[in-house]
Design an enzyme around this catalytic site. Structure first.
Site, PDB file in Angstrom:
ATOM      1  N   LYS A  22       0.609  -1.157  -0.017  1.00  0.00           N
ATOM      2  CA  LYS A  22       0.439   0.239  -0.306  1.00  0.00           C
ATOM      3  C   LYS A  22       0.762   1.365  -0.099  1.00  0.00           C
ATOM      4  CE  LYS A  22      -1.851   1.461   3.819  1.00  0.00           C
ATOM      5  NZ  LYS A  22      -1.333   2.928   4.311  1.00  0.00           N
ATOM      6  N   ASN A  23       1.636   1.064   0.916  1.00  0.00           N
ATOM      7  CA  ASN A  23       2.258   2.580   0.647  1.00  0.00           C
ATOM      8  C   ASN A  23       4.235   2.731  -0.216  1.00  0.00           C
ATOM      9  OD1 ASN A  23       0.749   3.347   3.403  1.00  0.00           O
ATOM     10  ND2 ASN A  23       2.710   2.469   4.752  1.00  0.00           N
ATOM     11  N   ARG A  99      -4.966  11.092   3.658  1.00  0.00           N
ATOM     12  CA  ARG A  99      -3.505  11.533   4.246  1.00  0.00           C
ATOM     13  C   ARG A  99      -2.816  11.346   2.406  1.00  0.00           C
ATOM     14  NH1 ARG A  99      -1.117  11.932   6.832  1.00  0.00           N
ATOM     15  NH2 ARG A  99      -0.436  13.951   7.699  1.00  0.00           N
ATOM     16  N   CYS A 123      -4.934  12.649  12.301  1.00  0.00           N
ATOM     17  CA  CYS A 123      -6.013  11.005  11.646  1.00  0.00           C
ATOM     18  C   CYS A 123      -6.121  10.848  13.214  1.00  0.00           C
ATOM     19  CB  CYS A 123      -4.727  10.803  10.798  1.00  0.00           C
ATOM     20  SG  CYS A 123      -3.962   9.491  11.384  1.00  0.00           S
ATOM     21  N   ARG A 128      -0.072  14.502  12.731  1.00  0.00           N
ATOM     22  CA  ARG A 128       0.475  15.001  11.220  1.00  0.00           C
ATOM     23  C   ARG A 128       0.281  15.850  10.461  1.00  0.00           C
ATOM     24  NH1 ARG A 128      -1.347   9.171   9.630  1.00  0.00           N
ATOM     25  NH2 ARG A 128       0.001   9.040   8.776  1.00  0.00           N
ATOM     26  N   ILE A 130       2.610  18.750   8.618  1.00  0.00           N
ATOM     27  CA  ILE A 130       3.118  18.627   6.717  1.00  0.00           C
ATOM     28  C   ILE A 130       4.550  19.521   6.799  1.00  0.00           C
ATOM     29  CG2 ILE A 130       1.237  17.029   5.360  1.00  0.00           C
ATOM     30  CD1 ILE A 130       0.796  20.178   4.174  1.00  0.00           C
ATOM     31  N   ASP A 131       4.650  19.952   7.374  1.00  0.00           N
ATOM     32  CA  ASP A 131       5.693  21.311   7.513  1.00  0.00           C
ATOM     33  C   ASP A 131       7.232  20.827   6.565  1.00  0.00           C
ATOM     34  OD1 ASP A 131       6.239  19.427  10.092  1.00  0.00           O
ATOM     35  OD2 ASP A 131       7.865  20.500  10.680  1.00  0.00           O
ATOM     36  N   LEU A 132       7.177  19.663   6.687  1.00  0.00           N
ATOM     37  CA  LEU A 132       8.412  19.561   6.684  1.00  0.00           C
ATOM     38  C   LEU A 132       8.871  19.074   4.903  1.00  0.00           C
ATOM     39  CD1 LEU A 132       9.413  16.131   8.873  1.00  0.00           C
ATOM     40  CD2 LEU A 132      11.032  18.782   9.252  1.00  0.00           C
ATOM     41  N   ASP A 313       4.344   0.938  12.023  1.00  0.00           N
ATOM     42  CA  ASP A 313       3.497  -0.229  11.543  1.00  0.00           C
ATOM     43  C   ASP A 313       3.391  -1.311  11.767  1.00  0.00           C
ATOM     44  OD1 ASP A 313       3.293   2.106   7.905  1.00  0.00           O
ATOM     45  OD2 ASP A 313       2.959   2.614   9.510  1.00  0.00           O
ATOM     46  N   ILE A 335       6.982   7.088  16.944  1.00  0.00           N
ATOM     47  CA  ILE A 335       6.582   7.710  15.596  1.00  0.00           C
ATOM     48  C   ILE A 335       5.639   8.775  16.183  1.00  0.00           C
ATOM     49  CG2 ILE A 335       6.199   8.025  13.525  1.00  0.00           C
ATOM     50  CD1 ILE A 335       9.554   7.044  13.784  1.00  0.00           C
ATOM     51  N   ARG A 405      -8.660  -1.000   3.839  1.00  0.00           N
ATOM     52  CA  ARG A 405      -7.193   0.592   3.218  1.00  0.00           C
ATOM     53  C   ARG A 405      -6.319  -0.268   3.361  1.00  0.00           C
ATOM     54  NH1 ARG A 405      -7.768   5.999   5.765  1.00  0.00           N
ATOM     55  NH2 ARG A 405      -6.868   7.213   4.394  1.00  0.00           N
TER      56      ARG A 405
HETATM   57  C1  EPZ Z   1       4.201   7.034   6.719  1.00  0.00           C
HETATM   58  O1  EPZ Z   1       3.347   8.152   6.701  1.00  0.00           O
HETATM   59  C2  EPZ Z   1       3.317   6.046   5.960  1.00  0.00           C
HETATM   60  N1  EPZ Z   1       1.757   6.452   5.343  1.00  0.00           N
HETATM   61  C3  EPZ Z   1       2.809   5.745   7.813  1.00  0.00           C
HETATM   62  O2  EPZ Z   1       1.897   4.602   7.280  1.00  0.00           O
HETATM   63  C4  EPZ Z   1       3.762   5.302   8.072  1.00  0.00           C
HETATM   64  O3  EPZ Z   1       3.844   5.018   9.376  1.00  0.00           O
HETATM   65  C5  EPZ Z   1       4.992   6.087   8.315  1.00  0.00           C
HETATM   66  O4  EPZ Z   1       5.532   6.871   7.196  1.00  0.00           O
HETATM   67  C6  EPZ Z   1       6.472   6.313   9.104  1.00  0.00           C
HETATM   68  O5  EPZ Z   1       6.845   4.734   8.806  1.00  0.00           O
HETATM   69  C7  EPZ Z   1       2.492   6.316   3.676  1.00  0.00           C
HETATM   70  O6  EPZ Z   1       3.240   5.672   3.496  1.00  0.00           O
HETATM   71  C8  EPZ Z   1       0.959   6.681   2.699  1.00  0.00           C
HETATM   72  P1  EPZ Z   1       6.528  10.517   8.310  1.00  0.00           P
HETATM   73  P2  EPZ Z   1       4.053   9.468   6.749  1.00  0.00           P
HETATM   74  O7  EPZ Z   1       6.178  11.438   7.386  1.00  0.00           O
HETATM   75  O8  EPZ Z   1       4.806   9.992   6.110  1.00  0.00           O
HETATM   76  C9  EPZ Z   1       6.180  13.918  11.939  1.00  0.00           C
HETATM   77  C10 EPZ Z   1       0.036   3.270   8.346  1.00  0.00           C
HETATM   78  O9  EPZ Z   1      -0.587   2.343   9.451  1.00  0.00           O
HETATM   79  N2  EPZ Z   1       6.610  14.723  10.771  1.00  0.00           N
HETATM   80  O10 EPZ Z   1       7.046   9.154   8.243  1.00  0.00           O
HETATM   81  O11 EPZ Z   1       2.874  10.366   7.209  1.00  0.00           O
HETATM   82  C11 EPZ Z   1       4.486  12.971  11.660  1.00  0.00           C
HETATM   83  O12 EPZ Z   1       3.431  13.698  12.455  1.00  0.00           O
HETATM   84  C12 EPZ Z   1       0.614   4.085   8.254  1.00  0.00           C
HETATM   85  O13 EPZ Z   1       0.490   2.232   6.855  1.00  0.00           O
HETATM   86  C13 EPZ Z   1       5.953  15.765  10.792  1.00  0.00           C
HETATM   87  O14 EPZ Z   1       5.968  16.330  12.175  1.00  0.00           O
HETATM   88  O15 EPZ Z   1       4.966   9.598   8.034  1.00  0.00           O
HETATM   89  C14 EPZ Z   1       5.341  11.506  12.992  1.00  0.00           C
HETATM   90  O16 EPZ Z   1       5.317  11.669  13.767  1.00  0.00           O
HETATM   91  C15 EPZ Z   1       0.162   4.667   8.965  1.00  0.00           C
HETATM   92  N3  EPZ Z   1       5.897  16.997   9.732  1.00  0.00           N
HETATM   93  C16 EPZ Z   1       6.532  11.887  11.813  1.00  0.00           C
HETATM   94  O17 EPZ Z   1       7.056  12.775  11.648  1.00  0.00           O
HETATM   95  C17 EPZ Z   1       6.097  15.950   8.703  1.00  0.00           C
HETATM   96  O18 EPZ Z   1       5.738  17.520   8.191  1.00  0.00           O
HETATM   97  C18 EPZ Z   1       6.684  10.537  11.212  1.00  0.00           C
HETATM   98  O19 EPZ Z   1       5.781  10.891   9.975  1.00  0.00           O
HETATM   99  C19 EPZ Z   1       5.461  14.934   7.905  1.00  0.00           C
HETATM  100  C20 EPZ Z   1       5.698  14.679   8.820  1.00  0.00           C
END
Ligand code: EPZ
Length: 427
Positions: A22-23, A99, A123, A128, A130-132, A313, A335, A405
């Site tokens: 999926k991811n 998302r 969520c 979640r 998206i600042d990064l 995950d 995380i 999903r």
């Molecule tokens: C991806 O989410 C996956 N989703 C998630 O899988 C997975 O848990 C996550 O990566 C971590 O491995 C998809 O790939 C669609 P992150 P993502 O950005 O990209 C913080 C599942 O169950 N952060 O690595 O959203 C964030 O809040 C899903 O399949 C910021 O602060 O994860 C989190 O604490 C759930 N600012 C940490 O970083 C940002 O701009 C990691 O998030 C972005 C993220």
């Protein structure tokens, strides 16, 4: 709303075909925006999120045609073509339901010079932000404006310009958006502290197949030499390491043995080491991995962290499995800030779990009993299924749309290896 009914206590034996990830699929689909040639993706999983992403791409002007699965693969084949970009707006009503829609931001900006994407919002498992993502695109010259719940990103007149993106913390999605923007930027982009999840490598390999120049795969520093155009390609989605790990937990908790066909060991190092520590026997078999129980489950302590460490995950699924371990386990979630919603539901089945800050203390019990439980998010739902497979009596898991999903044809796959599981639909 559908629910799943499980009569537990049956050891699982046999083979399960692991679907496309999926991811990985959710970051490969938006690559179609980066070229006016056709992009054909194979081994696409049949999942609600994949369908939703296809609908979003259709709204942006991408044509999508689906062929059936090939005899040698479980997933579908989809050909996508963005001959031109009809719209650069990803609306709230789609983004709020999925998302991952934020992953059109980078490719739209790179191809069309602008993008307006609804803020995804939080969520069940966390805020979640998206600042990064936004900082990464600004490093490539994008102007970012946030108004009325939308992000409006605009590239410089001549297009995005390569630069250095240095992530203060690892982010899978932000790394993906940065990569998809950088491949069409003028000049070279260095992405430092990039995520190293296998899905990132899958994305990079697909972009390279489309003509992109990316070095540093599987490392935390990616070097991208921007191109003026990318061409089409045919690319197969990698197998889902989280689906494979989830079914491995089901094998162990039921005292059975499953062959996970298509699973790739090299994408699951910390999942497999966790399973071995819990007592599993792991064997290589033709085309996959065999995971077998070997007596009782052993307790363990682990913390989630970015790849190659133990994936967030898989935390809920391991917690369900360790609820029946001979001893106390400690699971620390580093995380996401709210990824323990499966705890009260597992407790309804007799699990003894205490959450202290970011750590869950799981005291193993002799047995779980079936109950009515509620799915709250994707991986929490799977943990309830795993617990139900081992519990005495009947478990009813409600709100299984969460499961749909991320787990393709779950009941079918589990029925085929001996589970007494069925889906009941209200409608
Ligand atoms: C991806 O989410 C996956 N989703 C998630 O899988 C997975 O848990 C996550 O990566 C971590 O491995 C998809 O790939 C669609 P992150 P993502 O950005 O990209 C913080 C599942 O169950 N952060 O690595 O959203 C964030 O809040 C899903 O399949 C910021 O602060 O994860 C989190 O604490 C759930 N600012 C940490 O970083 C940002 O701009 C990691 O998030 C972005 C993220």
């Amino acid at each position: 709303m559908d629910r799943i009914i499980i009569k537990g206590g049956k050891p699982l034996y046999g083979g399960i075909c692991i679907s496309g990830a999926k991811n990985a699929a959710l970051t490969l689909l938006p690559c179609a925006l980066l070229t006016d040639d056709p992009l054909t993706l194979r081994n696409l999983p049949r999942l609600a999120d994949v369908d939703s992403f296809g609908h979003l791409l259709n709204q942006l002007g991408v044509s999508t045609t689906i062929e059936g699965a090939r005899p040698d693969e479980f997933g579908r084949v989809m050909t996508l073509r963005a001959s031109n970009i009809a719209s650069t707006v990803a609306p709230y009503d789609i983004v709020r339901k999925m998302r991952a829609s934020i992953l059109v931001l980078g490719p739209l900006l790179a191809r069309a010079g602008q993008a307006t994407v609804s803020l995804p919002g939080g969520c069940a498992i966390g805020m979640r932000p998206i600042d990064l993502h936004l900082k990464a695109l600004e490093a490539l010259g994008a102007e970012i404006e946030i108004t009325a719940g939308y992000v409006k990103a605009t590239a410089p007149k001549g297009g995005l310009v390569g630069g250095t993106i240095s992530f203060p913390q690892v982010s899978v999605g932000a790394t993906e958006n940065a990569l998809m923007a950088a491949v069409l930027a003028k000049g070279t982009t260095i992405i430092e502290n990039a995520a190293r999840e296998p899905e990132i490598t899958d994305l990079a390999k697909c972009l390279i197949a489309m003509g992109a120049s990316i070095e540093g795969l599987r490392t935390d520093t990616l070097t991208v030499r921007g191109k003026s155009k990318l061409h089409g390609a045919t690319y197969a989605v990698m197998p889902d390491r989280i689906e494979a790990g989830s079914y491995a937990c089901a094998a162990l908790i039921t005292g059975g043995s499953l062959e996970l066909m298509g699973a790739r060991k090299e994408t699951m190092p910390s999942i497999l080491s966790g399973l071995v520590e819990a007592g599993a026997i792991i064997e290589d078999v033709e085309g996959g991995i065999k995971v077998s129980a070997n007596g009782g489950l052993k307790p363990l302590s682990l913390s989630t962290a970015p790849y190659p460490a133990f994936p967030t995950d898989m935390q809920a699924q391991f917690m369900a499995m360790l609820a029946l371990a001979n001893g106390t386990s400690l699971l620390t979630e580093t995380i996401f800030e709210n990824r323990y919603m499966h705890v009260p539901e597992l407790a309804r089945m007799g699990a003894e779990i205490e959450v202290k800050g970011r750590t869950a203390v799981v005291r193993g019990v002799d047995k779980l009993h079936g109950a009515q439980v509620m799915a709250t998010d994707l991986r929490a739902s799977m943990s309830l299924i795993i617990a139900g497979l081992a519990a005495e009596g009947e478990t009813e898991v409600g709100r299984v749309y969460h499961l749909d999903r991320g787990y393709e044809r779950l009941e079918e796959k589990l029925q085929a290896v001996g589970a007494d599981i069925e889906r009941q639909s209200d409608g």
